[in-house]
Enzyme design. Sequence first.
Site, mmCIF file in Angstrom:
data_model
loop_
_atom_site.group_PDB
_atom_site.id
_atom_site.type_symbol
_atom_site.label_atom_id
_atom_site.label_comp_id
_atom_site.label_asym_id
_atom_site.label_seq_id
_atom_site.Cartn_x
_atom_site.Cartn_y
_atom_site.Cartn_z
ATOM 1 N N LYS A 52 0.778 -1.010 -0.017
ATOM 2 C CA LYS A 52 0.203 0.122 -0.021
ATOM 3 C C LYS A 52 0.691 1.160 0.096
ATOM 4 O O LYS A 52 0.711 2.225 -0.742
ATOM 5 C CB LYS A 52 -1.080 0.034 1.287
ATOM 6 C CG LYS A 52 -2.060 -1.051 1.185
ATOM 7 C CD LYS A 52 -2.784 -1.310 2.543
ATOM 8 C CE LYS A 52 -3.822 -2.523 2.207
ATOM 9 N NZ LYS A 52 -4.497 -3.190 3.432
ATOM 10 N N GLN A 96 -4.260 -1.999 9.881
ATOM 11 C CA GLN A 96 -4.281 -3.170 9.159
ATOM 12 C C GLN A 96 -4.699 -4.117 10.128
ATOM 13 O O GLN A 96 -4.375 -4.328 11.278
ATOM 14 C CB GLN A 96 -2.752 -3.334 8.858
ATOM 15 C CG GLN A 96 -2.502 -4.644 8.005
ATOM 16 C CD GLN A 96 -3.330 -4.593 6.692
ATOM 17 O OE1 GLN A 96 -3.096 -3.664 6.029
ATOM 18 N NE2 GLN A 96 -4.044 -5.618 6.122
ATOM 19 N N ASP A 119 -10.668 2.530 4.547
ATOM 20 C CA ASP A 119 -10.945 1.220 4.438
ATOM 21 C C ASP A 119 -12.547 1.105 4.113
ATOM 22 O O ASP A 119 -12.828 -0.144 3.940
ATOM 23 C CB ASP A 119 -10.615 0.509 5.583
ATOM 24 C CG ASP A 119 -9.255 -0.510 5.100
ATOM 25 O OD1 ASP A 119 -9.036 -0.770 4.186
ATOM 26 O OD2 ASP A 119 -8.443 -0.783 6.059
#
Length: 299
Positions: A52, A96, A119
């Site tokens: 990412k 994450q 997200d």
Amino acid sequence: MTLIDGKQTAKEIKEELKVKVAKLKAQDHPVPHLAAILVGNDGGSVTYVNAKVKACAYVGMESTLITYDDQVMEKTLLDKIEELNNDDNISGFIVQLPLPKHIDERKITLAISPSKDVDGFHPENVGRMSLGLPAFVSATPNGILELLKRHEIPTEGKDCVVIGRSSIVGTPMSILLSRNTPTGNATVTLVHSRTKKLEEICKRADIIIAAIGKPHFVKAEMVKEGAVVIDVGTTRVEDNTKKSGFKLYGDVDFETVSKKVSFISPVPGGVGPMTIASLLLNTYKACVQSSDKLSIPQK
Ligand code: NAP
């Protein structure tokens, strides 16, 4: 059979974003800035977060990686989230997953400001997405919609089966495909570990999206001739012949299923790269939206 090349499609999206980000820079507009919180050193999480960060650099976005060891206290994470929520230099951020067991993932997700939740995991974004309101949509299902759209695979009126009901993939995927939108309007069946006659249900599907994390679960006999199959699964299986020490397996038995279908996405190189591209799209959107709120003029 046409291979749905997620790597190539993600590259196209990244090239488009590169141009848009360069345009922002030329206008002295704030540059999209993604922050990522990584806890511990789980191999998969480290790989995904690094990918990412690398993708941000590729399109000219800024990124900040914040790492903690797996003993980090929940309070430390919550304080950092609060700091990022209030940092005008950060367009959006992610934590994450998965997190160590002593940390309440739900509490962490709820602490992220919905306007920076790139997200798309915060309940406000999930709710807005369900109602068809503007929202940050979870990166993986959004990436799958983009794959379908860019491969001109129609969904309207199709029978679609989503295997797996996780809150980050299966459930939002089923909602997005059933909405009254150009990439929705399908008749969706969401199946899971308690579903009876799963094989029969899959066999009727025009489109199958497999997101369960069980290598080669979807076999040729479960798939209709000419169906479209999207494989979300990524399971690492030890393999000493590989430099990395593991091989990545999808949920679909590609070897046999690919012989029957019209379109299929591979693992790796299918949904994975699209998840990252979607995250970049959300970060760009967060940047532009926050500038609009602060009334930063765009020429
Ligand atoms: P998850 O939270 O691990 O949940 C798995 C789902 O699969 C559950 O709903 C479970 O049913 C269902 N399931 C498990 N065994 C089943 C079976 N035998 N028959 C039918 N359903 C079954 O799911 P996830 O987080 O969405 O992850 C799924 C896979 O996608 C994993 O391999 C993950 O690594 C991968 N993934 C890939 C990406 C990417 O970018 N490529 C992104 C996210 C996830 P129950 O609810 O009944 O337990």
